[in-house]
Scaffold this motif. Structure first.
Motif, PDB file in Angstrom:
ATOM      1  N   MET A 130      44.420   6.036 -43.016  1.00  0.00           N
ATOM      2  CA  MET A 130      45.150   5.162 -42.124  1.00  0.00           C
ATOM      3  C   MET A 130      44.939   5.561 -40.671  1.00  0.00           C
ATOM      4  SD  MET A 130      47.019   2.604 -42.093  1.00  0.00           S
ATOM      5  CE  MET A 130      48.200   1.718 -41.159  1.00  0.00           C
ATOM      6  N   VAL A 131      44.948   6.882 -40.427  1.00  0.00           N
ATOM      7  CA  VAL A 131      44.758   7.374 -39.061  1.00  0.00           C
ATOM      8  C   VAL A 131      43.360   7.010 -38.562  1.00  0.00           C
ATOM      9  CG1 VAL A 131      44.631   9.453 -37.653  1.00  0.00           C
ATOM     10  CG2 VAL A 131      46.418   9.239 -39.367  1.00  0.00           C
TER      11      VAL A 131
ATOM     12  N   ARG B  53      34.737  12.961 -31.491  1.00  0.00           N
ATOM     13  CA  ARG B  53      35.902  13.847 -31.652  1.00  0.00           C
ATOM     14  C   ARG B  53      36.810  13.307 -32.757  1.00  0.00           C
ATOM     15  NH1 ARG B  53      36.600  18.694 -29.700  1.00  0.00           N
ATOM     16  NH2 ARG B  53      35.897  17.986 -27.688  1.00  0.00           N
ATOM     17  N   GLY B  54      37.030  11.996 -32.781  1.00  0.00           N
ATOM     18  CA  GLY B  54      37.863  11.395 -33.826  1.00  0.00           C
ATOM     19  C   GLY B  54      37.249  11.543 -35.201  1.00  0.00           C
TER      20      GLY B  54
ATOM     21  N   GLY C 197      38.576  13.786 -38.591  1.00  0.00           N
ATOM     22  CA  GLY C 197      38.625  13.286 -39.964  1.00  0.00           C
ATOM     23  C   GLY C 197      37.843  14.163 -40.926  1.00  0.00           C
ATOM     24  N   ILE C 198      36.650  14.586 -40.530  1.00  0.00           N
ATOM     25  CA  ILE C 198      35.836  15.460 -41.382  1.00  0.00           C
ATOM     26  C   ILE C 198      36.525  16.812 -41.551  1.00  0.00           C
ATOM     27  CG2 ILE C 198      33.645  16.712 -41.522  1.00  0.00           C
ATOM     28  CD1 ILE C 198      32.347  14.287 -40.154  1.00  0.00           C
TER      29      ILE C 198
ATOM     30  N   GLN D  29      30.989  24.022 -36.945  1.00  0.00           N
ATOM     31  CA  GLN D  29      30.042  23.075 -36.368  1.00  0.00           C
ATOM     32  C   GLN D  29      30.681  21.713 -36.133  1.00  0.00           C
ATOM     33  OE1 GLN D  29      26.804  23.300 -39.141  1.00  0.00           O
ATOM     34  NE2 GLN D  29      25.655  24.707 -37.811  1.00  0.00           N
ATOM     35  N   VAL D  30      31.509  21.272 -37.069  1.00  0.00           N
ATOM     36  CA  VAL D  30      32.197  19.993 -36.900  1.00  0.00           C
ATOM     37  C   VAL D  30      33.126  20.048 -35.696  1.00  0.00           C
ATOM     38  CG1 VAL D  30      33.970  18.517 -37.945  1.00  0.00           C
ATOM     39  CG2 VAL D  30      32.003  19.208 -39.270  1.00  0.00           C
ATOM     40  N   ARG D  31      33.750  21.183 -35.481  1.00  0.00           N
ATOM     41  CA  ARG D  31      34.665  21.343 -34.358  1.00  0.00           C
ATOM     42  C   ARG D  31      33.938  21.374 -33.012  1.00  0.00           C
ATOM     43  NH1 ARG D  31      37.756  26.145 -36.012  1.00  0.00           N
ATOM     44  NH2 ARG D  31      38.555  25.154 -37.868  1.00  0.00           N
TER      45      ARG D  31
END
Length: 129
Positions: free
Chosen positions: A1-2, A55-56, A60-61, A79-81
């Motif tokens: 939902m977010v 960033r969004g 989520g990941i 890495q995702v960050r």
């Protein structure tokens, strides 16, 4: 939902930016000023939008990785960050390019390789990452 809400807000922001760009271009068509300022603003806003969108997606990941128990110690989570930071870095290096071009123009000095230096520096950062 977010993520759905984030996607809707991102699309809305992109459309608003597009409308503002068109309005600014219409206002500047009659003016004798250079169009490089509006082009730089369009690149700047596009990179900011790309940075915020990644960033969004990264959030989520990261949530999925947290639920899988892979965060905070895994390399993938780190890495995702960190990945969206590259787009923000490119955005502000573009702003630095703009100020450098403006400075050289005011000083009436020509520096032909400024844009190539910008793209080369960004390519070096992305490859080093």
């Amino acid at each position: 939902m977010v993520m759905v809400c984030f996607a809707i807000v991102s699309v809305r922001c992109a459309l608003e930016i597009r409308l503002l760009r068109k309005k600014m271009l219409r206002e500047q068509e009659g003016a004798t000023s250079s169009r490089s300022g509006i082009e730089m603003r369009m690149w700047f806003h596009g990179l900011l939008l790309l940075g915020n969108s990644t960033r969004g997606v990264a959030v989520g990941i990261e949530l999925v990785l947290w639920q899988a128990g892979m965060c905070p110690s895994s390399l993938a989570c780190t890495q995702v960050r960190v990945f969206p930071n590259l787009f923000f870095l490119s955005t502000y290096s573009l702003l630095t390019l703009f100020w450098a071009q403006l400075t050289y123009q005011v000083m009436n000095v020509q520096f032909l390789h400024l844009r190539a230096l910008f793209f080369g520096g960004n390519a070096l950062l992305y490859t080093a990452y």
